[in-house]
Every structure is written in structure tokens, then in C-alpha cells.
Write an enzyme that holds these catalytic residues in place. Structure first.
Site, short mmCIF file in Angstrom:
data_model
loop_
_atom_site.label_atom_id
_atom_site.label_comp_id
_atom_site.label_asym_id
_atom_site.label_seq_id
_atom_site.Cartn_x
_atom_site.Cartn_y
_atom_site.Cartn_z
N HIS A 282 -5.62 -5.98 4.19
CA HIS A 282 -4.74 -4.82 3.75
C HIS A 282 -4.29 -4.78 5.05
CE1 HIS A 282 -5.90 -2.66 -0.39
NE2 HIS A 282 -6.70 -3.60 -0.01
N GLN B 226 -5.46 -0.56 -4.78
CA GLN B 226 -6.01 -1.75 -5.00
C GLN B 226 -6.76 -0.62 -6.32
OE1 GLN B 226 -8.04 -4.17 -2.49
NE2 GLN B 226 -9.39 -4.74 -4.27
N CYS C 83 -2.84 -2.48 6.38
CA CYS C 83 -3.45 -1.27 7.35
C CYS C 83 -4.64 -1.05 7.94
CB CYS C 83 -2.58 -0.47 6.12
SG CYS C 83 -3.73 -0.28 4.39
N CYS D 249 0.74 -1.41 -0.03
CA CYS D 249 -0.13 -0.04 -0.25
C CYS D 249 1.37 1.55 -0.42
CB CYS D 249 -0.91 0.17 0.84
SG CYS D 249 -1.75 1.07 1.50
N GLU D 250 0.67 2.00 -0.83
CA GLU D 250 1.58 3.46 -0.67
C GLU D 250 1.57 4.45 -0.14
OE1 GLU D 250 -0.90 6.37 -4.18
OE2 GLU D 250 0.59 4.94 -4.60
N HIS D 251 0.09 4.57 0.72
CA HIS D 251 0.30 5.43 1.89
C HIS D 251 0.55 4.78 3.20
CE1 HIS D 251 -4.25 5.78 0.30
NE2 HIS D 251 -3.16 6.98 -0.40
N HIS D 252 0.58 3.09 3.64
CA HIS D 252 1.76 2.99 4.42
C HIS D 252 3.21 2.55 4.42
CE1 HIS D 252 -2.49 3.77 5.86
NE2 HIS D 252 -1.60 5.01 6.89
#
Length: 216
Positions: free
Chosen positions: A171, A143, A173, A101-104
Site C-alpha cells: 500500500h 484490501q 499510503c 485505497c478508499e482512505h487516501h
């Protein structure tokens, strides 16, 4: 010979052992960054248990993010002619993948279901579809974008008349932090060509892509 039999024969003739290209990454810089993270959280990267951790993490990221330096054309560019008088749908189900995941920068894992209607008899080996999923999964991802990337690549490189992709993933996260919800998954879809325009065709392909005992 059926479409699927042809594709399996193609795959058997193209068994190649592939490994991640670590030279595409600045591993020393990655190692220094991991050391800084360990210092920042109050750890000692020079203690016994952590001495090799920066090197291990750097090589792990080079593998997990190897798709950044791959082009899907490498797998989808070699097509094969398969002449047929009927509309032979190609379906590849339950393609397992792991992404980040590119956020976390935490993993999300799941399966992709892919179907396409060939145009001009252009088909690829079954493994090439799975490898295409990995090309896009092994990048910092959302995703939603992963699902669209897979569909767009197949539509573009195969000039397919129709493409359908369904991705289901869990996920970490969501599971490990924040809401901390276990068992929740996410489903995303992408339709191109005739599957996007024709509701009846879309419903038919979704019934084929539905996981065994579940729903899309």
C-alpha cells in the site's frame, strides 16, 4: 480433457479486447475537481506543464475506477459444463492487480491467488477469474473487502462447493506517508464453503496458493 485444458480452450475462443467505458463517468466534473485541487495546493493549472493534467487525471480515474460500473456476472455468468468423477480443483495463481485505497485514494498493488472446487460441473474460463479480480480491484477499496468480494462472487455465480482467495499487496499510503514503511505488505484471506468448514482442506489449498518461495 483435464479441467485446466478445457478452461484454456474456452479462453482461446473468447479473446476480446476490452477498454474502459469512459461514458459512465462525468469527465468534465472530474476535470473541474482536479483543477480545484491544483489551485488548493498553490499550483497554477494553466501553466504549461499542467494545462492538460485535469483531462489526463479524469481519464485515468475513469480507467482506475471502471469496476464501479461493472458487474462480475458479466464474466462469471457464462459457465460451462465439465463432467468428471473426481474433485478437480481449479487454481489461478499470481493474478496481478492495482487498486485504489478508499482512505487516501492512493494505489495499492499486489497479487491474488484464487482456488475453487466446482459444483455440478460448472466452470468458467481462466481469464474470467482474473477479470473478476479486476472488477473489484478497480473501485475505491479496502484490501479486506476486495478479498471477500472476489470469494463471494465466485461462490455465488459458480455455486462452487469451496472457494479460497489469498491477496497480498503493498500500500502506497503506508509507503509514501504516515509511517512511511518500505517493504511492508499485507496479506488477507477469504474462505467459503468446504474450505471454511474443513481445516484439512483449507491447509491443503493454502499450500497450493502459497507463492513460489514464500508463504501465505
Amino acid at each position: 480433457m483435464s479441467t485446466v485444458s478445457l478452461l484454456r480452450k474456452i479462453d482461446e475462443s473468447e479473446q476480446v479486447q476490452e477498454s474502459p467505458d469512459h461514458t459512465a463517468f462525468d469527465l468534465p466534473r472530474l476535470e473541474r475537481a482536479v483543477r480545484e485541487i491544483l489551485f488548493a495546493v498553490g499550483e497554477d493549472p494553466d501553466r504549461d506543464g499542467l494545462q492538460d493534467t485535469p483531462r489526463r487525471v479524469a481519464r485515468a480515474y475513469a480507467e482506475l475506477l471502471s469496476g464501479l460500473h461493472e458487474n462480475p456476472a458479466r464474466h462469471l455468468g457464462r459457465v460451462f459444463a465439465h463432467c468428471t468423477d473426481s474433485d478437480d480443483l481449479v487454481v489461478v495463481r499470481d493474478i496481478e492487480f492495482s487498486s485504489v485505497c478508499e482512505h487516501h485514494l492512493l494505489p495499492f498493488n499486489g497479487t491474488a491467488q484464487v482456488a475453487y472446487l466446482p459444483a455440478k460441473g460448472r466452470v468458467v474460463g481462466l481469464s474470467k477469474i482474473a477479470r473478476t479480480v479486476d472488477v473489484f480491484a478497480r473501485r475505491p477499496q479496502l484490501q479486506e473487502r476486495l478479498t471477500a468480494d472476489i470469494a463471494n462472487a465466485i461462490a455465488r455465480h459458480l455455486e462452487a462447493r469451496a472457494v479460497a482467495v489469498v491477496v497480498r499487496a503493498e500500500h502506497l499510503c503506508l509507503r509514501m506517508r504516515g509511517a512511511a514503511k518500505r517493504g511492508a505488505d499485507m496479506v488477507t484471506t477469504a474462505f467459503r464453503g468446504e474450505f471454511a468448514r474443513n481445516q484439512a482442506l483449507r491447509a491443503e489449498v493454502l499450500s497450493l496458493l502459497r507463492p513460489q518461495g514464500g508463504s501465505c
